[in-house]
Design a protein around this motif. Structure first.
Motif, PDB file in Angstrom:
ATOM      1  N   GLY A 152       0.811  -1.219   0.000  1.00 14.41           N
ATOM      2  CA  GLY A 152       0.000   0.000   0.000  1.00 14.41           C
ATOM      3  C   GLY A 152       0.839   1.261   0.000  1.00 14.41           C
ATOM      4  O   GLY A 152       0.346   2.350  -0.321  1.00 14.41           O
ATOM      5  N   HIS A 153       2.134   1.118   0.351  1.00 15.17           N
ATOM      6  CA  HIS A 153       3.059   2.251   0.321  1.00 15.17           C
ATOM      7  C   HIS A 153       3.916   2.262  -0.948  1.00 15.17           C
ATOM      8  O   HIS A 153       4.672   3.211  -1.163  1.00 15.17           O
ATOM      9  CB  HIS A 153       3.993   2.208   1.529  1.00 15.17           C
ATOM     10  N   ARG A 154       3.806   1.215  -1.757  1.00 15.05           N
ATOM     11  CA  ARG A 154       4.724   1.049  -2.881  1.00 15.05           C
ATOM     12  C   ARG A 154       4.041   0.965  -4.245  1.00 15.05           C
ATOM     13  O   ARG A 154       4.681   1.191  -5.262  1.00 15.05           O
ATOM     14  CB  ARG A 154       5.559  -0.228  -2.674  1.00 15.05           C
ATOM     15  N   ASP A 155       2.777   0.624  -4.266  1.00 18.98           N
ATOM     16  CA  ASP A 155       2.110   0.317  -5.528  1.00 18.98           C
ATOM     17  C   ASP A 155       0.750   1.009  -5.574  1.00 18.98           C
ATOM     18  O   ASP A 155      -0.126   0.730  -4.741  1.00 18.98           O
ATOM     19  CB  ASP A 155       1.945  -1.203  -5.654  1.00 18.98           C
ATOM     20  N   ASP A 156       0.572   1.906  -6.545  1.00 19.95           N
ATOM     21  CA  ASP A 156      -0.680   2.660  -6.648  1.00 19.95           C
ATOM     22  C   ASP A 156      -1.873   1.746  -6.903  1.00 19.95           C
ATOM     23  O   ASP A 156      -2.938   1.905  -6.287  1.00 19.95           O
ATOM     24  CB  ASP A 156      -0.586   3.698  -7.768  1.00 19.95           C
TER      25      ASP A 156
END
Length: 276
Positions: free
Chosen positions: A38-42
């Motif tokens: 959730g912090h790395r992939d839109d």
């Protein structure tokens, strides 16, 4: 000009200039061992959590808030010729923050009852979305017993290179002092391993955390112990939370058996966690 006005005038604009980017978020997550997609992939953030794109880790926002608090402490010590330090910090995340969005920090209240307490608001578009309560004093807290069912123990490394990257990922010049937010961020990383479960997909939302500080950390491994503080709650009639699970964990961070910090963290999971 009062103390609150002086602090906000000096610090708020400077701290608002840093806007987390995709690169700084990934660097921060790599340093603390946070592999939440959730912090790395839109696309993952959209499909899994219904967000418009990836979000800034709560621990990174806490680190930004801690740097603001450090500036406040410096002003207070200079104004009153005192030697106070930050002894604790509680933070809540009311809304997600996305890359490119800036937070303007401001002191909203100041109290000297039972020690010094600062209420700080992190505002986006003039609306406070990250309230912080910071406690200040002349010495750190005494160790306290952490209760609950022990569910995890994990070790994390801190070295000079990681510390440098940590500071850079929050827009600060590197220092030798290890921020408290670096130490306590390992709690969320340890929890991600718990949330991964059998499918190996770590995820979860940090809704807020509160820690008391006992002893300054050093550049060597940190051990994190996690305890289930209370029975989980499944939301059934809360708009936007239906089917989600709310957890409250206690945690203690230590080095060589000596406590560094202890506190609690509230987590929202989209499934029931299988705890040891």
């Amino acid at each position: 000009v009062g103390l609150e006005e002086k602090i906000n005038t000096i610090l708020a604009t400077r701290k608002a200039k840093f806007k987390p980017t995709n690169e700084s978020i990934i660097n921060f997550c790599d340093v603390i061992g946070d592999y939440n997609k959730g912090h790395r992939d839109d696309e993952y953030a959209k499909n899994r959590f219904g967000l418009k794109k990836r979000i800034v880790p709560g621990t990174q926002l806490a680190a930004l808030g801690e740097q603001y608090i450090a500036g406040v402490v410096e002003i207070i010590n200079g104004k009153f010729d005192s030697e106070i330090i930050q002894t604790g910090m509680g933070i809540k995340f009311r809304e997600p923050i996305h890359p490119g969005e800036s937070i303007r920090w401001q002191v909203t209240d100041y109290s000297e009852k039972d020690g010094v307490t600062l209420d700080i608001g992190g505002a986006r578009d003039h609306v406070i979305v990250i309230p912080i309560t910071a406690t200040l004093g002349r010495k750190y807290c005494e160790p306290a017993e952490v209760t609950g069912r022990h569910v995890s123990q994990k070790s994390f490394d801190i070295d000079a290179d990681k510390l440098k990257l940590f500071y850079e990922s929050i827009g600060e010049e590197p220092e030798n002092m290890i921020p408290w937010s670096y130490t306590t961020s390992f709690v969320t990383s340890a929890l991600l391993e718990i949330s991964a479960g059998e499918d190996g997909d770590p995820s979860g939302i940090n809704r807020g955390m509160s820690f008391s500080f006992v002893k300054l950390p050093e550049t060597r491994p940190i051990q994190v112990d996690i305890f289930l503080a209370r029975d989980p709650k499944q939301y059934r009639r809360h708009p936007g939370l239906e089917g989600k699970w709310g957890y409250k964990f206690s945690a203690i961070c230590s080095q060589n058996g000596s406590p560094l910090a202890y506190g609690t963290i509230d987590v929202l999971a989209d499934k029931e966690l299988h705890l040891n």
